[in-house]
Design an enzyme around this catalytic site. Structure first.
Site, PDB file in Angstrom:
ATOM      1  N   SER A 130      -8.378 -12.523  -0.542  1.00 22.40           N
ATOM      2  CA  SER A 130      -7.299 -13.513  -0.438  1.00 22.40           C
ATOM      3  C   SER A 130      -6.779 -13.651   0.980  1.00 22.40           C
ATOM      4  O   SER A 130      -6.757 -12.675   1.756  1.00 22.40           O
ATOM      5  CB  SER A 130      -6.162 -13.035  -1.346  1.00 22.40           C
ATOM      6  OG  SER A 130      -4.972 -13.687  -1.017  1.00 22.40           O
ATOM      7  N   GLU A 132      -3.888 -13.570   1.596  1.00 21.74           N
ATOM      8  CA  GLU A 132      -2.738 -12.650   1.664  1.00 21.74           C
ATOM      9  C   GLU A 132      -3.038 -11.412   2.494  1.00 21.74           C
ATOM     10  O   GLU A 132      -2.123 -10.696   2.890  1.00 21.74           O
ATOM     11  CB  GLU A 132      -2.302 -12.251   0.249  1.00 21.74           C
ATOM     12  CG  GLU A 132      -1.613 -13.373  -0.506  1.00 21.74           C
ATOM     13  CD  GLU A 132      -0.206 -13.675   0.001  1.00 21.74           C
ATOM     14  OE1 GLU A 132       0.445 -12.764   0.530  1.00 21.74           O
ATOM     15  OE2 GLU A 132       0.226 -14.836  -0.129  1.00 21.74           O
ATOM     16  N   TYR A 154       0.335  -6.906  -3.242  1.00 19.14           N
ATOM     17  CA  TYR A 154      -0.909  -7.601  -3.574  1.00 19.14           C
ATOM     18  C   TYR A 154      -1.815  -7.704  -2.341  1.00 19.14           C
ATOM     19  O   TYR A 154      -3.012  -7.385  -2.394  1.00 19.14           O
ATOM     20  CB  TYR A 154      -0.570  -8.994  -4.118  1.00 19.14           C
ATOM     21  CG  TYR A 154      -1.768  -9.894  -4.303  1.00 19.14           C
ATOM     22  CD1 TYR A 154      -2.547  -9.817  -5.444  1.00 19.14           C
ATOM     23  CD2 TYR A 154      -2.124 -10.821  -3.319  1.00 19.14           C
ATOM     24  CE1 TYR A 154      -3.661 -10.641  -5.607  1.00 19.14           C
ATOM     25  CE2 TYR A 154      -3.223 -11.647  -3.478  1.00 19.14           C
ATOM     26  CZ  TYR A 154      -3.984 -11.553  -4.623  1.00 19.14           C
ATOM     27  OH  TYR A 154      -5.080 -12.367  -4.783  1.00 19.14           O
TER      28      TYR A 154
END
Ligand code: G4F
Length: 327
Positions: A130, A132, A154
């Site tokens: 991701s 992220e 996460y």
């Protein structure tokens, strides 16, 4: 017939990937978790088709935190390609359940890599990671060489899983790919993600089934693309001669407010009369400037996003109208 195994097959990406691989002539095996509710709605059209389910599509009970089941499925299926999409994927929720998020995302990936390590015929491995992992990066747009700087549980779990994938590739020679996926949406997006939440609310308010929409930070910006394009990238990345990491992104930033205005305009409503801020929906930390440069995927895989932000949000809003009209 090439054989693929998919973790997370019941999710948005898993269902689109299954459709793509069926078109391409694959036999597909999916891992599913036992849950109290049997949510396979995104696969139901395939699950109910006797030409497909039990012929070219098979589901197996397994869990990322249950190594015996993982090993059993991997050993019996012996896939050519393994697409690892499963995990707790809600960033906001990861602040509330950090341990299980880390366990499933990071340890689950490590377990799969270790099992592949023991296999005689190793599958090509795709890890859906991701944007992220970049958190609050110093550079924009981000590419495959941008340092990881995650800002939530996460992102930290995804960063460590991605580093594991790189390590198994570099150290043990696995064909293992990190697909660094920026936000990707569709009418099959889960309802607790912001695009679907907004498109659903715009349609429901239009039909008189909802009054207001409560949102957190509407100034937050993301690089939003269409999920179908991103699963095509997953498949393409495993067809390349060498295993590489790739950014899958549009390279364009839009705010949550842009989603609101586009969705409400699609149903001819004035968003100002319906959208309110709810501070309980703010997150303890927000990533910044997450915008990807997909030049490498374009160069090596001829991958291009095909859908604009406006087309995506309009399509999602119209899909919600159709769904609500049927219910
Ligand atoms: O839709 P979101 O929940 O997506 P987020 O956090 O960017 O994560 C998604 O994309 C990542 C990158 O590809 C994935 F790794 C991850 O698994 C997931 O698919 O939130 C988008 C933005 C955030 O800034 C959030 O704070 O929208 C903001 N927001 C504002 N109000 C809201 C809300 N998000 C949600 N979910 N709900 C709100 O009411």
């Amino acid at each position: 017939m090439p054989r693929a195994l998919i973790t997370g097959i019941t999710g948005q990406d898993g269902s689109y990937l299954t459709e793509l691989l069926l078109e391409k002539g694959y036999e597909i095996h999916g891992m599913v978790r036992r849950t109290s509710t049997l949510d396979r709605s995104r696969l139901v059209h395939l699950y109910r088709d006797p030409q497909i389910y039990g012929q070219r599509l098979f589901l197996h009970y397994a869990d990322l935190d249950d190594p015996t089941t993982l090993r059993r499925v991997l050993g019996s299926v012996e896939p050519d390609e393994l697409y690892h999409l499963a995990g707790q994927s809600h960033v906001g929720l990861s602040f509330e359940i950090p341990e299980s998020t880390f366990e499933m995302t990071s340890m689950g990936t490590l377990r799969l890599l270790e099992m592949i390590q023991d296999m005689r015929k190793k599958p090509r491995f795709f890890h859906a990671t991701s944007s992220e992992i970049f958190g609050q990066p110093a550079q924009m747009p981000q590419d495959e060489s941008t340092p990881y700087a995650p800002v939530n549980p996460y992102g930290i779990a995804k960063a460590s899983a991605s580093q594991m994938v790189t390590m198994y590739r570099k150290t043990f020679g696995h064909y293992a790919v990190n697909g660094i996926m920026f936000n990707h949406e569709s009418p099959r997006r889960g309802e607790n993600f912001v695009t679907r939440k907004i498109c659903h609310a715009a349609a429901a308010i239009k039909l008189g089934k909802q009054k207001d929409l409560l949102l957190g930070d509407t100034s937050a910006k993301r690089d939003w693309g269409y999920a179908k394009d991103y699963v095509r990238g997953m498949w393409l990345s495993l067809q390349h001669a060498t295993a590489e990491d790739y950014i899958f992104a549009t390279g364009k930033l839009h705010s949550v407010q842009d989603v609101v205005e586009t969705a409400f305009a699609t149903v001819n409503l004035d968003w100002r009369q319906h959208v309110r801020k709810d501070n309980r929906l703010l997150r303890p930390a927000e990533p910044q400037r997450l915008c990807g440069n997909p030049a490498k995927a374009r160069r090596l895989l001829s991958w291009e996003p095909t859908t604009t932000f406006r087309q995506l949000i309009e399509e999602m809003t119209k899909a919600e109208l159709a769904l609500l009209a049927d219910s």
